[in-house]
Write an enzyme that holds these catalytic residues in place. Structure first.
Site, PDB file in Angstrom:
ATOM      1  N   GLU A  35       1.372   2.425  12.867  1.00  0.00           N
ATOM      2  CA  GLU A  35      -0.292   2.417  12.256  1.00  0.00           C
ATOM      3  C   GLU A  35      -1.059   1.867  12.485  1.00  0.00           C
ATOM      4  O   GLU A  35      -1.388   0.582  12.509  1.00  0.00           O
ATOM      5  CB  GLU A  35       0.844   2.025  10.783  1.00  0.00           C
ATOM      6  CG  GLU A  35      -0.414   2.260   9.859  1.00  0.00           C
ATOM      7  CD  GLU A  35      -1.546   1.478   9.497  1.00  0.00           C
ATOM      8  OE1 GLU A  35      -1.932   1.341  10.312  1.00  0.00           O
ATOM      9  OE2 GLU A  35      -0.860  -0.099   8.457  1.00  0.00           O
ATOM     10  N   HIS A  81      -5.330   0.050   1.054  1.00  0.00           N
ATOM     11  CA  HIS A  81      -5.853  -0.893   1.584  1.00  0.00           C
ATOM     12  C   HIS A  81      -6.864  -1.175   2.739  1.00  0.00           C
ATOM     13  O   HIS A  81      -7.883  -2.127   3.050  1.00  0.00           O
ATOM     14  CB  HIS A  81      -4.958  -2.580   2.169  1.00  0.00           C
ATOM     15  CG  HIS A  81      -4.390  -1.904   3.585  1.00  0.00           C
ATOM     16  ND1 HIS A  81      -4.071  -0.448   3.677  1.00  0.00           N
ATOM     17  CD2 HIS A  81      -4.754  -2.443   5.257  1.00  0.00           C
ATOM     18  CE1 HIS A  81      -3.740  -0.598   5.227  1.00  0.00           C
ATOM     19  NE2 HIS A  81      -4.248  -1.511   5.498  1.00  0.00           N
ATOM     20  N   GLU A 101      -9.996  -2.220  14.553  1.00  0.00           N
ATOM     21  CA  GLU A 101      -9.995  -2.951  15.992  1.00  0.00           C
ATOM     22  C   GLU A 101      -9.331  -2.440  17.046  1.00  0.00           C
ATOM     23  O   GLU A 101      -7.960  -2.460  17.911  1.00  0.00           O
ATOM     24  CB  GLU A 101      -8.012  -3.554  14.354  1.00  0.00           C
ATOM     25  CG  GLU A 101      -8.427  -4.234  13.398  1.00  0.00           C
ATOM     26  CD  GLU A 101      -7.380  -4.210  12.905  1.00  0.00           C
ATOM     27  OE1 GLU A 101      -6.619  -3.631  13.092  1.00  0.00           O
ATOM     28  OE2 GLU A 101      -7.750  -4.854  11.884  1.00  0.00           O
ATOM     29  N   ASP A 124       1.346  -1.144  -0.022  1.00  0.00           N
ATOM     30  CA  ASP A 124      -0.150  -0.176  -0.290  1.00  0.00           C
ATOM     31  C   ASP A 124       0.941   1.923   0.242  1.00  0.00           C
ATOM     32  O   ASP A 124       1.408   1.783   0.942  1.00  0.00           O
ATOM     33  CB  ASP A 124      -0.824   0.339   1.164  1.00  0.00           C
ATOM     34  CG  ASP A 124      -1.666   1.457   1.305  1.00  0.00           C
ATOM     35  OD1 ASP A 124      -1.388   1.726   1.171  1.00  0.00           O
ATOM     36  OD2 ASP A 124      -2.732   1.031   1.899  1.00  0.00           O
ATOM     37  N   ARG A 165       0.086   4.341   2.017  1.00  0.00           N
ATOM     38  CA  ARG A 165       0.381   4.112   3.899  1.00  0.00           C
ATOM     39  C   ARG A 165       1.562   4.799   3.829  1.00  0.00           C
ATOM     40  O   ARG A 165       1.846   5.014   4.610  1.00  0.00           O
ATOM     41  CB  ARG A 165      -0.733   2.514   4.058  1.00  0.00           C
ATOM     42  CG  ARG A 165       0.339   2.566   5.317  1.00  0.00           C
ATOM     43  CD  ARG A 165       0.072   0.317   5.451  1.00  0.00           C
ATOM     44  NE  ARG A 165       0.694   0.355   6.431  1.00  0.00           N
ATOM     45  CZ  ARG A 165       1.720  -0.409   6.707  1.00  0.00           C
ATOM     46  NH1 ARG A 165       2.354  -0.353   5.653  1.00  0.00           N
ATOM     47  NH2 ARG A 165       1.780  -0.644   7.769  1.00  0.00           N
ATOM     48  N   ILE A 190       1.894  -4.272  24.679  1.00  0.00           N
ATOM     49  CA  ILE A 190       2.240  -3.103  25.063  1.00  0.00           C
ATOM     50  C   ILE A 190       1.522  -2.605  26.156  1.00  0.00           C
ATOM     51  O   ILE A 190       2.295  -2.104  27.550  1.00  0.00           O
ATOM     52  CB  ILE A 190       2.400  -1.908  24.713  1.00  0.00           C
ATOM     53  CG1 ILE A 190       3.060  -0.004  24.143  1.00  0.00           C
ATOM     54  CG2 ILE A 190       0.488  -1.141  24.216  1.00  0.00           C
ATOM     55  CD1 ILE A 190       4.166  -0.155  24.816  1.00  0.00           C
ATOM     56  N   GLU A 191       1.142  -2.624  27.090  1.00  0.00           N
ATOM     57  CA  GLU A 191       0.204  -2.864  28.286  1.00  0.00           C
ATOM     58  C   GLU A 191       0.628  -3.513  28.817  1.00  0.00           C
ATOM     59  O   GLU A 191       0.755  -3.799  30.325  1.00  0.00           O
ATOM     60  CB  GLU A 191      -1.181  -3.187  27.831  1.00  0.00           C
ATOM     61  CG  GLU A 191      -2.794  -2.720  27.101  1.00  0.00           C
ATOM     62  CD  GLU A 191      -2.679  -2.899  25.288  1.00  0.00           C
ATOM     63  OE1 GLU A 191      -3.063  -1.838  24.896  1.00  0.00           O
ATOM     64  OE2 GLU A 191      -1.715  -3.675  25.729  1.00  0.00           O
ATOM     65  N   GLY A 211       3.103  -1.195  17.567  1.00  0.00           N
ATOM     66  CA  GLY A 211       2.837  -2.745  16.531  1.00  0.00           C
ATOM     67  C   GLY A 211       3.365  -2.823  15.440  1.00  0.00           C
ATOM     68  O   GLY A 211       2.920  -2.403  14.611  1.00  0.00           O
TER      69      GLY A 211
END
Length: 511
Positions: free
Chosen positions: A309, A459, A318, A216, A219, A293-294, A243
């Site tokens: 992203e 996308h 999401e 993409d 992006r 990450i949590e 992420g």
């Protein structure tokens, strides 16, 4: 902080005596099979002879210190990794780097009671179950660890720093302390257990998804251009990539001048990212960590910049933005920056009677059978598709603007009134939703991209909300509406979107 640390004994004589007395009855489970050996030396030699795994050689190959060795042993016992996978582990970020492997996988594991620097020498001697004298010799050598007091003190200081972090976390959890990290912890995504979120992260372990995202160009090139054209923003900074996927954004940041980049991802793609980073000789700048990450601890207190992203269909599908906001509240420095820093969600009216007929009237007669009941099931499913630009029959209306530097998780659920100015006399058959992304703050060269129907395909495509019955509209008039967006309580990563268009109300699911 030091007052809470248990006092250490001035003398270890009783411990040494206890170890010496029990040494004759030692049992050591093999790391790679079910066999039980009678000494550390015999276990190490068994691993080498029967499995081809030379433990001292691995220690030397990966330059492991005491902590690295402990993590490796616990990693092997915990994950039941194969000998082949262990031998194929390359230098750089190691699969046992996480502090979770400091917890012993086996109570009183004899392999964890030997010093790394003495490992090769100690295991070079074949010990029999009755070799008490040799065990005593090993214990004497272990006492020489006192000569390495300076290195041990440095390790202790690191451990005390970790303890301090845990105390702060406990205060926030138990006492509900008012810290900067508090707001995001109440989010539904942060509260998901790892097993509850397994399907989501597993989906990102498939290579085809990452291939689609990398291809993409809108992006990927927008992120690249933003970083390469604003290198002054990144020079010498510590960057967190939430992420990270294949690590492409992390590598852009490194090339843009970041001093250190920490890349985090829970999916299995992180292991490919490690190889990619090493292949591009960026392992000295980029540190990769597997985990949510949590739930993980970063190797730094604060970061200067967060990049991610995180966008999903209709921007918020999401709910990955929740994780970015958690990272922002937990790790971002006071004057830190989050990119992208601004996002818009827009709606527009659609007039496509042919598609409406194909999707709705189709159920009136299906091979001679009536299936009208299917209409009630089809309409609530929001469709992700590329809309023909010529079918848009109104000017767009921005229904939500998100400032990623200040928005809270609760503000990502909202109700907004809007009005669409019609540009063609026809029938409104659907509402289309899309989003715009901006890299603005502190940027001399601003970058943005849009997922609108009249822009280059991405996308993300667009999200189309089909109306049950077309609404007649005329050029120049205003079509009033209201939108409500909230998470699906049964699945916090899914969205429920309610549209009230000219008094006609319908709830759609995006999942």
């Amino acid at each position: 902080m030091w007052d809470d640390v248990p006092e250490l004994s001035d003398s270890d004589d009783e411990q040494w005596q206890s170890m010496e007395e029990g040494s004759e009855h030692i049992t050591v489970p093999c790391l790679l099979c079910d066999r039980t050996l009678t000494s550390v030396s015999e276990t190490v030699q068994h691993c080498k002879a029967d499995h081809g795994v030379d433990i001292p050689d691995l220690v030397q190959k990966h330059r492991l210190d005491d902590y690295g060795y402990i993590k490796m042993i616990n990693y092997i016992r915990t994950t039941k990794v194969s000998a082949e996978s262990l031998l194929l582990t390359s230098n750089g970020p190691l699969p046992w780097d996480s502090d979770e492997y400091m917890k012993p996988a086996l109570p009183d594991d004899p392999l964890l009671q030997i010093d790394v620097e003495e490992l090769s020498e100690a295991t070079a001697v074949t010990l029999s179950p009755a070799a008490g004298d040799q065990v005593s010799l090993l214990l004497q050598r272990a006492r020489q660890a006192e000569d390495r007091a300076q290195r041990a003190e440095e390790a202790l200081a690191r451990a005390m720093d970790d303890l301090h972090k845990l105390k702060l976390l406990a205060q926030g959890l138990v006492l509900n302390a008012d810290t900067s990290r508090g707001p995001s912890r109440s989010g539904a995504i942060a509260e998901l257990r790892e097993d509850e979120d397994e399907a989501y992260f597993s989906s990102y372990g498939h290579y085809s998804i990452h291939e689609e995202m990398l291809k993409d160009k809108v992006r990927t090139e927008s992120y690249r251009d933003f970083m390469y054209r604003n290198m002054e923003v990144f020079k010498g900074k510590v960057v967190l990539d939430v992420g990270c996927g294949t690590g492409i954004l992390s590598m852009f940041a490194a090339k843009a001048g970041a001093r250190k980049v920490i890349a985090v991802d829970q999916s299995e793609i992180i292991y490919q990212a490690m190889d990619i980073v090493r292949s591009n000789k960026l392992e000295d700048t980029i540190t990769l960590i597997k985990g949510r990450i949590e739930e993980i601890d970063l190797p730094v207190e604060k970061v200067d910049i967060i990049i991610s992203e995180w966008m999903g269909y209709f921007l918020l599908f999401e709910s990955m933005l929740d994780s970015v906001l958690y990272a922002r509240d937990w790790y971002l420095a006071e004057d830190g920056l989050v990119y992208p820093d601004r996002c818009n969600i827009s709606l527009a009216a659609v007039g496509d009677t042919q598609k409406h007929s194909d999707r709705i009237a189709f159920w009136d007669d299906v091979y001679g059978f009536k299936m009208r009941c299917m209409k009630k099931a089809v309409i609530p499913e929001a469709a992700v598709e590329m809309l023909k630009p010529e079918t848009v029959i109104s000017k767009p209306a921005v229904v939500k603007t998100i400032d990623c530097g200040s928005v809270t998780v609760s503000e990502l659920e909202f109700t907004v009134d809007f009005s669409l100015k019609i540009t063609a006399s026809t029938f409104c058959t659907a509402i289309v939703g899309y989003f715009d992304i901006f890299f603005d703050k502190s940027c001399g060269n601003k970058v943005m991209f849009s997922t609108a129907p009249d822009c280059t395909k991405t996308h993300w495509k667009q999200v189309v909300f089909l109306l049950e019955s077309p609404i007649p509209v005329k050029t120049g008039e205003e079509l009033p509406g209201q939108i409500t967006v909230h998470k699906n309580r049964k699945d916090p990563r899914a969205l429920l979107i309610t549209l009230d268009i000219a008094g006609r109300k319908q709830t759609y699911s995006l999942q």
